[in-house]
Design an enzyme around this catalytic site. Structure first.
Site, PDB file in Angstrom:
ATOM      1  N   ASP A 168      40.774  41.020  35.277  1.00 50.03           N
ATOM      2  CA  ASP A 168      39.661  40.127  35.588  1.00 50.03           C
ATOM      3  C   ASP A 168      38.764  39.931  34.372  1.00 50.03           C
ATOM      4  O   ASP A 168      38.203  40.887  33.842  1.00 50.03           O
ATOM      5  CB  ASP A 168      38.845  40.714  36.747  1.00 50.03           C
ATOM      6  CG  ASP A 168      37.934  39.701  37.411  1.00 50.03           C
ATOM      7  OD1 ASP A 168      37.216  38.982  36.685  1.00 50.03           O
ATOM      8  OD2 ASP A 168      37.951  39.631  38.649  1.00 50.03           O
ATOM      9  N   HIS A 199      40.695  36.873  37.421  1.00 49.06           N
ATOM     10  CA  HIS A 199      39.654  36.505  38.377  1.00 49.06           C
ATOM     11  C   HIS A 199      40.070  35.285  39.200  1.00 49.06           C
ATOM     12  O   HIS A 199      40.700  34.368  38.697  1.00 49.06           O
ATOM     13  CB  HIS A 199      38.364  36.198  37.613  1.00 49.06           C
ATOM     14  CG  HIS A 199      37.153  36.091  38.472  1.00 49.06           C
ATOM     15  ND1 HIS A 199      36.521  37.193  39.011  1.00 49.06           N
ATOM     16  CD2 HIS A 199      36.458  35.011  38.905  1.00 49.06           C
ATOM     17  CE1 HIS A 199      35.479  36.802  39.725  1.00 49.06           C
ATOM     18  NE2 HIS A 199      35.418  35.481  39.677  1.00 49.06           N
TER      19      HIS A 199
END
Length: 230
Positions: A168, A199
């Site tokens: 992420d 993400h």
């Protein structure tokens, strides 16, 4: 589709509502990303309605500008979205979620149980809803900034499931380590890591969408809500 109007001491805001075919039913409050209550969020709410929930998606950016509805498809919209994010008051947002939950429980056909699910900014707000509201179950997807609020973990009173992307760009490894340290052994919390994902891997049409892991995460959430809300 219908709308729910929620009144707070600061003013009122609207929620998108999707109703299931069968009532009575539990409620799932769907918390927006930084793009407002857009087509993606309405689609997620519709999906929860098809699963048998009264899905309610509140306009949490109403204090900035009511009715924000943009996409992640252009640089200009990303810039606009980050501006909203920076202007947003997280604490007020959680208060609005609590007000939404109270109002949603009054919807005819509600069985009184309320779950919360959120993505990105909504993932953070879902975690804070688990520590600050009286909801029955909470599902947080890659909540940006969650690591800054782990001092509230002891306030979790009902089940929480958290999905984190291993790569992420907004929740780096050190932030994930803080979350894992606080929640990994928590008796009410279930943590899932998706090592190769970035993400927003669960956002259909998004740059980092991964169908396989999105389906896995959503199936886990569906099972989680079924166990705690139905």
């Amino acid at each position: 589709m219908t709308k729910l109007n929620v009144t707070t001491p600061d003013g009122a805001f609207d929620c998108y509502v999707a109703m299931p075919d069968m009532l009575p039913a539990p409620i799932v409050v769907v918390i927006q990303e930084i793009f407002g209550v857009n087509e993606v969020m309405r689609g997620i709410a519709d999906d929860y309605a098809r699963q048998g929930y009264i899905a309610v998606c509140p306009d949490l950016f109403w204090r900035i500008e009511p009715g924000i509805d943009i996409t992640d498809k252009s640089e200009a919209e990303w810039k606009q979205a980050f501006g909203y994010y920076q202007a947003f008051n997280v604490d007020k947002g959680v208060e609005d979620i609590a007000a939404t939950m109270k109002a949603a429980r009054s919807i005819e056909g509600s069985n009184g149980k309320v779950g919360v699910v959120g993505f990105c900014l909504g993932g953070l707000l879902t975690f804070l809803s688990a520590t600050r509201t009286d909801g029955d179950a909470f599902a947080a997807y890659y909540g940006g900034g969650m690591n800054n609020y782990m001092n509230e973990a002891d306030n979790i009173k009902n089940p929480l499931i958290v999905h984190l992307a291993g790569k992420d760009e907004y929740i780096p490894a050190d932030a994930q380590a803080v979350i894992k340290d606080a929640l990994g052994d928590h008796s009410l919390t279930e943590l899932h890591f998706y090592p190769d994902r970035d993400h927003a891997f669960a956002r259909k049409g998004g740059a980092h969408y991964d169908e396989g892991d999105a389906q896995t995460a959503n199936a886990r959430t569906a099972e989680f809500f079924d166990a705690n809300l139905v």
